[in-house]
Design a protein around this motif. Structure first.
Motif, short mmCIF file in Angstrom:
data_model
loop_
_atom_site.label_atom_id
_atom_site.label_comp_id
_atom_site.label_asym_id
_atom_site.label_seq_id
_atom_site.Cartn_x
_atom_site.Cartn_y
_atom_site.Cartn_z
N THR A 78 1.33 23.62 -7.78
CA THR A 78 -0.06 23.15 -7.83
C THR A 78 -0.34 22.07 -6.80
O THR A 78 -1.45 21.97 -6.29
N LYS A 79 0.69 21.32 -6.42
CA LYS A 79 0.52 20.27 -5.41
C LYS A 79 0.48 20.85 -4.00
O LYS A 79 -0.41 20.55 -3.21
N ASP A 80 1.46 21.71 -3.68
CA ASP A 80 1.63 22.19 -2.31
C ASP A 80 0.99 23.55 -2.03
O ASP A 80 0.78 23.90 -0.86
N TYR A 81 0.72 24.33 -3.06
CA TYR A 81 0.17 25.69 -2.89
C TYR A 81 -0.95 25.92 -3.91
O TYR A 81 -0.82 26.78 -4.79
N PRO A 82 -2.04 25.20 -3.81
CA PRO A 82 -3.08 25.28 -4.84
C PRO A 82 -3.74 26.65 -4.99
O PRO A 82 -4.34 26.94 -6.03
N ALA A 83 -3.62 27.52 -4.00
CA ALA A 83 -4.24 28.85 -4.09
C ALA A 83 -3.42 29.81 -4.96
O ALA A 83 -3.93 30.84 -5.41
N ILE A 84 -2.15 29.48 -5.23
CA ILE A 84 -1.30 30.35 -6.04
C ILE A 84 -1.64 30.14 -7.51
O ILE A 84 -1.68 29.03 -8.01
N LYS A 85 -1.84 31.26 -8.22
CA LYS A 85 -2.10 31.21 -9.65
C LYS A 85 -0.76 31.28 -10.39
O LYS A 85 0.06 32.14 -10.09
N VAL A 86 -0.58 30.37 -11.35
CA VAL A 86 0.67 30.33 -12.10
C VAL A 86 0.40 30.67 -13.56
O VAL A 86 -0.42 30.03 -14.22
N LEU A 87 1.10 31.70 -14.03
CA LEU A 87 1.03 32.11 -15.42
C LEU A 87 2.39 31.85 -16.04
O LEU A 87 3.40 32.40 -15.60
N MET A 88 2.43 30.95 -17.01
CA MET A 88 3.69 30.60 -17.67
C MET A 88 4.07 31.71 -18.65
O MET A 88 3.20 32.24 -19.35
N ILE A 89 5.36 32.03 -18.68
CA ILE A 89 5.89 33.00 -19.65
C ILE A 89 7.11 32.36 -20.29
O ILE A 89 8.06 32.00 -19.61
N SER A 90 7.07 32.15 -21.58
CA SER A 90 8.16 31.41 -22.21
C SER A 90 8.29 31.72 -23.69
O SER A 90 7.31 32.12 -24.33
N ASN A 91 9.48 31.54 -24.21
CA ASN A 91 9.69 31.58 -25.65
C ASN A 91 9.36 30.23 -26.27
O ASN A 91 9.25 30.10 -27.48
#
Length: 129
Positions: A78-91
């Motif tokens: 989010t700091k260095d690549y704000p155009a990338i969308k991040v979807l968390m996947i976790s247990n």
């Protein structure tokens, strides 16, 4: 007249489980929602892949077999690549982690134990946004 160059849609899957990496790669390939899939099993490999490939979307687990975890990687993205969308996947889908990840810039949170099969559909929706 030249047509504008269109970038292939790409996803980076970051998880320390090779089984999860394989299954998600299969699911996304079968769904046809992305053209390029990268995988990484730890923070350093993921950071390098992001730097080299700048994927459109990162599917990111919180737990990684490295000194830094998925939340550290989320902060870097989010700091260095704000155009990338991040979807968390976790247990680790407690309210605490969901809130923390959203506050750090994740666009969504998937509980692997409940909603794993929804991931290709969600990726397809994110690609259209």
């Amino acid at each position: 007249m030249l047509e504008p160059e269109t970038k292939e849609k790409s996803v980076l899957i970051v998880d320390d489980s090779s089984l999860i990496l394989e299954r998600l790669t299969e699911m996304l390939t079968e769904a046809g929602s992305v053209q390029v899939i990268f995988t990484a099993g730890n923070f350093n490999d993921a950071a390098q892949s992001i730097s080299e490939n700048e994927p459109d979307i990162v599917l990111l687990d919180i737990q990684l077999q490295s000194e830094k975890n998925g939340i550290d990687l989320l902060r870097l993205i989010t700091k260095d690549y704000p155009a990338i969308k991040v979807l968390m996947i976790s247990n680790q889908a407690s309210e605490y982690y969901q809130r923390l990840c959203k506050n750090e810039g994740a666009i969504g949170f998937i509980d692997k134990s409940k909603d794993f099969d929804l991931i290709p559909q969600l990726i397809g929706e994110l690609q259209r946004q």
